[in-house]
Design a protein around this motif. Structure first.
Motif, short mmCIF file in Angstrom:
data_model
loop_
_atom_site.label_atom_id
_atom_site.label_comp_id
_atom_site.label_asym_id
_atom_site.label_seq_id
_atom_site.Cartn_x
_atom_site.Cartn_y
_atom_site.Cartn_z
N ASN A 257 -6.74 5.11 35.14
CA ASN A 257 -7.90 4.54 35.83
C ASN A 257 -7.52 3.35 36.71
OD1 ASN A 257 -10.50 5.96 34.73
ND2 ASN A 257 -9.13 5.73 32.97
N HIS A 258 -6.22 3.18 36.94
CA HIS A 258 -5.71 2.07 37.77
C HIS A 258 -6.20 0.72 37.29
CE1 HIS A 258 -4.31 5.27 40.31
NE2 HIS A 258 -5.55 5.76 40.35
N LEU A 259 -6.20 0.55 35.97
CA LEU A 259 -6.69 -0.70 35.39
C LEU A 259 -5.61 -1.39 34.57
CD1 LEU A 259 -10.14 0.63 34.15
CD2 LEU A 259 -9.80 -1.04 35.96
N THR A 260 -4.38 -0.98 34.79
CA THR A 260 -3.28 -1.47 33.94
C THR A 260 -3.30 -2.99 33.76
OG1 THR A 260 -1.91 0.39 34.53
CG2 THR A 260 -0.77 -1.54 33.71
N GLY A 261 -3.59 -3.70 34.81
CA GLY A 261 -3.58 -5.17 34.76
C GLY A 261 -4.63 -5.76 33.84
N ARG A 262 -5.60 -4.95 33.45
CA ARG A 262 -6.68 -5.50 32.62
C ARG A 262 -6.49 -5.21 31.14
NH1 ARG A 262 -12.38 -5.59 35.03
NH2 ARG A 262 -12.08 -7.58 33.97
N GLY B 277 -18.48 6.35 24.85
CA GLY B 277 -19.63 6.49 23.96
C GLY B 277 -19.94 5.23 23.20
N VAL B 278 -18.90 4.48 22.80
CA VAL B 278 -19.15 3.25 22.03
C VAL B 278 -19.13 2.01 22.90
CG1 VAL B 278 -18.31 4.23 19.86
CG2 VAL B 278 -16.71 3.03 21.37
N CYS B 279 -18.54 2.13 24.07
CA CYS B 279 -18.49 0.97 24.96
C CYS B 279 -18.47 1.50 26.39
CB CYS B 279 -17.24 0.13 24.67
SG CYS B 279 -17.09 -1.30 25.74
N ALA B 280 -19.66 1.72 26.91
CA ALA B 280 -19.80 2.42 28.19
C ALA B 280 -19.12 1.66 29.33
CB ALA B 280 -21.28 2.64 28.50
N ASP B 281 -19.18 0.34 29.29
CA ASP B 281 -18.66 -0.43 30.43
C ASP B 281 -17.22 -0.90 30.23
OD1 ASP B 281 -19.18 -2.17 28.40
OD2 ASP B 281 -20.28 -3.63 29.61
N TRP B 282 -16.44 -0.15 29.41
CA TRP B 282 -15.07 -0.60 29.12
C TRP B 282 -14.23 -0.87 30.37
CZ3 TRP B 282 -10.80 2.11 30.69
CH2 TRP B 282 -10.98 3.47 31.01
N PRO B 283 -14.41 -0.09 31.48
CA PRO B 283 -13.53 -0.40 32.63
C PRO B 283 -13.81 -1.79 33.22
CG PRO B 283 -14.53 1.78 32.83
CD PRO B 283 -15.26 1.07 31.75
N GLU B 284 -14.99 -2.34 32.94
CA GLU B 284 -15.31 -3.66 33.51
C GLU B 284 -14.80 -4.78 32.63
OE1 GLU B 284 -19.56 -3.76 33.98
OE2 GLU B 284 -19.51 -1.69 34.75
N ARG B 285 -14.28 -4.43 31.47
CA ARG B 285 -13.90 -5.47 30.51
C ARG B 285 -12.41 -5.74 30.52
NH1 ARG B 285 -17.79 -6.69 26.66
NH2 ARG B 285 -19.74 -5.60 27.12
N GLU B 286 -12.07 -6.98 30.39
CA GLU B 286 -10.67 -7.35 30.14
C GLU B 286 -10.40 -6.96 28.69
OE1 GLU B 286 -9.28 -9.33 32.76
OE2 GLU B 286 -7.29 -9.50 31.89
N THR B 287 -9.33 -6.21 28.45
CA THR B 287 -9.16 -5.62 27.13
C THR B 287 -7.90 -6.11 26.43
OG1 THR B 287 -10.34 -3.65 27.83
CG2 THR B 287 -8.93 -3.42 25.88
N TRP B 288 -8.06 -6.43 25.16
CA TRP B 288 -6.90 -6.77 24.31
C TRP B 288 -6.83 -5.73 23.20
CZ3 TRP B 288 -9.14 -10.38 27.31
CH2 TRP B 288 -8.28 -11.29 27.94
N ALA B 289 -5.71 -5.07 23.06
CA ALA B 289 -5.59 -3.98 22.09
C ALA B 289 -4.42 -4.23 21.15
CB ALA B 289 -5.39 -2.65 22.82
N CYS B 290 -4.66 -3.96 19.87
CA CYS B 290 -3.60 -4.14 18.89
C CYS B 290 -3.80 -3.14 17.76
CB CYS B 290 -3.63 -5.57 18.35
SG CYS B 290 -2.28 -5.92 17.21
N GLY B 291 -2.74 -2.43 17.42
CA GLY B 291 -2.85 -1.42 16.37
C GLY B 291 -1.61 -0.55 16.35
N PRO B 292 -1.72 0.62 15.76
CA PRO B 292 -0.54 1.49 15.67
C PRO B 292 -0.09 1.98 17.05
CG PRO B 292 -2.39 2.37 14.40
CD PRO B 292 -2.91 1.20 15.13
N PRO B 293 1.18 2.35 17.16
CA PRO B 293 1.74 2.75 18.46
C PRO B 293 0.94 3.85 19.16
CG PRO B 293 3.49 2.57 16.83
CD PRO B 293 2.21 2.36 16.11
#
Lengths: 414, 391
Positions: free
Chosen positions: A310-315, A281-297
């Motif tokens: 979604n078989h996107l672990t490498g991204r 809903g907030v980022c429709a094309d998230w699977p196409e994006r290289e993602t960096w995530a940081c926050g609580p466990p």
């Protein structure tokens, strides 16, 4: 994700780096650990490609300066010239990295940015998103924590900055936020971690952050901004309210300047938590994006599961602030630290590293979360339990002291 | 014969020894819990003073051909070496400051300004001497392998020369300390692993080379035409340090009343009796704050032996309480002026050049050693007899 050391697989664990950072005792609860994990969420990255904690941050040796130091240290033996020079100016020592706090900037009611002038031996070629160790002396004792750098490596004045959020149970973070007067001399550890953007950065990026998890990402954003190479970036950040959003004004100014940067602030007090099922809903094309995530466990665990489904672990690249030591507890016992002969009675929940430091020993360590192998030591006798997995390691194994607890009496070869 | 039954010798019951031990444990806990800012500031200041003196001395000696500069530079350098060895090196290597978690003031990293490598010192001193304190045959500090300092040691004609060895030891003290952990006695008896010996020799050689290079080659060369006067100044500073540290250290366990013990006593010992052995086996000397600082607070040798890893700046306050405990348990608290303590030490060394048959006192009631066979410590050392025993 993190390779466990199984019996007989000691060869996988690299020896501790030559210059092992030394840090103090952390407060007892694992949750208050501020050490960070910068683990690429991928099983496919070959072991050889993993950075070896801090080695890349070693300053390049300059032949002339090295020779001069060598000659001078013949005169000051058994000390180094630095041992005298730092008495004139605390920053004139490369023996232990030092820094001077030049400014403390309040960010929110509970967070502040410390601007630090590093001393000799500091190498400015770190990567935005990496973290440093910072040591401060409190009631005579040096205490160490790790924080993400929020500064950009090319900063002209050579300062670095970290942004600290006071944790309710963290006496040290509170002291950093409220009580550090400019001019305070701190100790530093070289930048570490592989939570940073590749060069050149990918075309489409998603930053998924919450709370103070924004800090390493802020470093990256500032770098993109400075290089004027802002790619197509979506930042999805969660915080309780507007007042709690770190760097809010700067982020909005950045978004105004860069049409390719889009912000989504999830103010959880009014909007509720962002379930990852709502991410589309907030980022429709998230699977196409290289993602960096940081926050609580919880956020990071959920993200890892979703990307895996979604078989996107490498991204997905994840940075953890705290380690969950929720594996089966050890049984405790008497730990003997081989070379010094010192012993400590420990319970099954205290890590061997904490036990050693409480006994006044300086043990090798790095990440304090079980990933960097800096703290690996041989287990001479007895058995220990990996607090994350519950796996038992026995005599002859090389074990990580930072995530292991005694399972009965044991002897460590340190 | 040295002390074999420390309880009988001290006239203390099992319960007394336990009670005393618990009081000492409590003192340790209190000091441990109160270590903080004040102590950290103390050691930092000591380091600053020491390094300023060292730098000041070296710089002044760039005018070493000018006699007043020679005297001033030598004095500063000598004082710096003394402080480094006594208050800093010895105490830091004991781990007295490890609690600060400062990698630059830590037992695992400190290398001191003397020819003895820290690593070997940790073994010969922190481990052997502090664990086996005054146990004849186990503690190599009883006579340092070349002196007869108690009539418990068997006489040999070689000891006829001991006044000379003693003088040599004083003059070249740092080299004696450097060779101490080699344990020449064991090497001679073929008991020691050759590879270990070789490794240690290499380590000592490297350190001696660096120390000699600094004091007798590099700094003299840097002062150019004043090569010789700088060299003599550095030699004098080293001599100053040698004589002082020798004197302080010899006054720790060799004055009258510092008792010696047998291996049997050690082998049957409880942790609380270990405390008692440290108290009875060590001797203090009277010192004001400046002399205490220059002696590395080893004027409080008794306190140091009870708590070798507690910060030295706290020994003075501990001494008041230890002394009170000695009174309470009617135990001797051996102390005297430095001159008095050294005189007794010297007298013993000279006397013991002769075999026991020429000496009047038996080894059960001699000034430098006694045992329960000769009577209680109170009788032998002329203390008031405990009331409970008098009856």
């Amino acid at each position: 994700m993190v390779q466990d050391i199984e019996p007989g697989s000691g060869a996988l664990a690299p020896p501790p780096p030559k210059r092992v950072p030394v840090r103090g005792r952390l407060s007892s609860t694992a949750a208050s650990l501020r050490a960070r994990l910068a683990a690429p969420a991928t099983e496919t990255l070959p072991v050889a490609m993993r950075p070896t904690g801090g080695a890349e941050a070693e300053p390049p040796r300059q032949a002339g300066a090295g020779l001069l130091r060598g000659v001078a240290s013949r005169l000051t033996t058994p000390l180094l010239p630095d041992d005298y020079l730092h008495l004139l100016n605390p920053l004139w020592s490369a023996r232990e990295l030092r820094g001077k706090v030049v400014e403390v900037i309040p960010e929110t009611a509970t967070a502040a940015t410390l601007v630090i002038q590093p001393g000799w031996g500091w190498s400015p070629d770190y990567r935005a998103g990496q973290y440093i160790g910072i040591g401060i002396q409190l009631e005579g004792r040096w205490h160490w924590r790790s924080y993400s750098l929020t500064s950009v490596p090319t900063q002209e004045d050579g300062t670095i900055s970290i942004t600290v959020k006071a944790m309710p149970e963290g006496f040290l973070s509170r002291h950093l936020v409220d009580g550090l007067p400019p001019g305070t001399v701190v100790r530093l550890n070289a930048p570490q971690g592989d939570f940073f953007l590749p060069d050149p950065p990918p075309d489409k990026i998603l930053f998924l952050t919450a709370g103070s998890g924004l800090t390493p990402v802020m470093g990256m954003l500032r770098m993109l901004q400075r290089r004027q190479s802002m790619s197509d970036v979506v930042l999805v950040h969660s915080a309780p309210s507007e007042q709690d959003v770190l760097f809010r004004r700067e982020l909005h100014a950045m978004a105004e300047q860069n049409p390719s940067l889009r912000l989504h602030e999830q103010l959880t007090d009014s909007m509720g938590m962002l379930g990852l099922d709502q991410l589309s809903g907030v980022c429709a094309d998230w699977p196409e994006r290289e993602t960096w995530a940081c926050g609580p466990p919880a956020l990071l665990d959920a993200a890892e599961q979703m990307w895996k489904r979604n078989h996107l672990t490498g991204r997905l690249h994840v940075e953890r602030f705290s380690v969950q030591l929720d594996g089966a507890g050890g049984e405790g016992g008497t730990v003997t630290f081989g070379s010094s002969g010192r012993t400590a009675e420990v319970d099954g929940a205290t890590t061997l590293l904490e036990a050693g430091e409480a006994a006044g020993l300086q043990l090798p360590f790095g990440c304090r979360m079980g990933i960097c192998q800096s703290c690996v030591v041989p287990l001479v006798a007895g058995s220990v339990r990996d607090l994350r997995s519950g796996a038992v390691h026995v005599e002859g194994d090389r074990i990580q002291t930072c995530i292991s607890a005694a399972a009965g009496d044991c002897v460590l070869g340190v | 014969m040295a002390v074999t039954d420390i309880k009988a010798f001290a006239h203390l019951s099992e319960a007394d020894v336990t009670a005393l031990g618990e009081e000492l444990d409590a003192i340790r806990r209190e000091i441990e819990q109160s270590r903080g800012e004040r102590d950290a500031a103390y050691i930092k200041k000591a380091i600053t003073i020491q390094r300023s003196l060292a730098a000041g001395g070296r710089i002044t000696l760039f005018a070493s051909a000018f006699p007043p500069a020679w005297v001033a530079g030598t004095t500063m350098l000598g004082l710096a070496k003394i402080i480094e060895n006594m208050e800093l090196g010895h105490n830091v290597i004991h781990g007295q400051w490890d609690w600060m978690n400062d990698p630059e003031i830590h037992s695992s990293t400190w290398e001191w300004d003397t020819t003895c490598p820290s690593e070997q010192w940790k073994h010969s001193h922190n481990f052997v001497h502090h664990k086996y304190t005054n146990v004849v045959g186990r503690d190599d500090d009883v006579g340092y392998g070349i002196l007869r300092v108690t009539r418990d040691q068997k006489w040999h004609p070689i000891y006829l020369g001991q006044p000379v060895y003693n003088a040599m030891l004083a003059l070249f003290f740092q080299y004696a300390v450097a060779l101490h952990d080699l344990n020449i006695g064991e090497i001679r008896r073929g008991k020691k692993d050759k590879r270990t010996t070789l490794r240690q020799l290499k380590q000592i050689g490297r350190k001696v080379g660096r120390q000699l290079g600094k004091d007798y080659v590099l700094f003299p060369l840097l002062t150019g035409p004043q090569f010789v006067s700088t060299l003599t100044a550095n030699a004098a500073a080293n001599l100053m340090r040698n004589l002082w540290s020798y004197t302080v250290i010899f006054c720790g366990h060799f004055p009258d009343g510092a008792e010696k013990f047998t291996v049997e006593q050690f082998e049957n010992e409880t942790p609380h009796e270990w405390y008692l052995r440290q108290m009875l086996g060590s001797a203090n000397f009277k010192a004001g704050p400046l002399m205490a600082f220059m002696s590395g607070n080893l004027c409080y040798q008794i306190e140091h032996h009870l708590f070798p890893d507690l910060p030295s700046n706290r020994y003075a306050e501990m001494s008041v309480r230890i002394r009170a405990l000695c009174e309470k348990y009617e135990l001797p608290y051996t102390t005297g002026t430095l001159a008095h303590q050294y005189f007794q030490t010297l007298r013993t060394i000279w006397k013991l050049t002769l075999p026991n048959r020429f000496l009047t006192a038996t080894s059960d009631a001699a000034p430098e050693t006694a045992s329960e066979r000769g009577g209680s410590v109170q009788e032998i050392r002329g203390l008031r007899m405990p009331e409970r025993l008098a009856s």
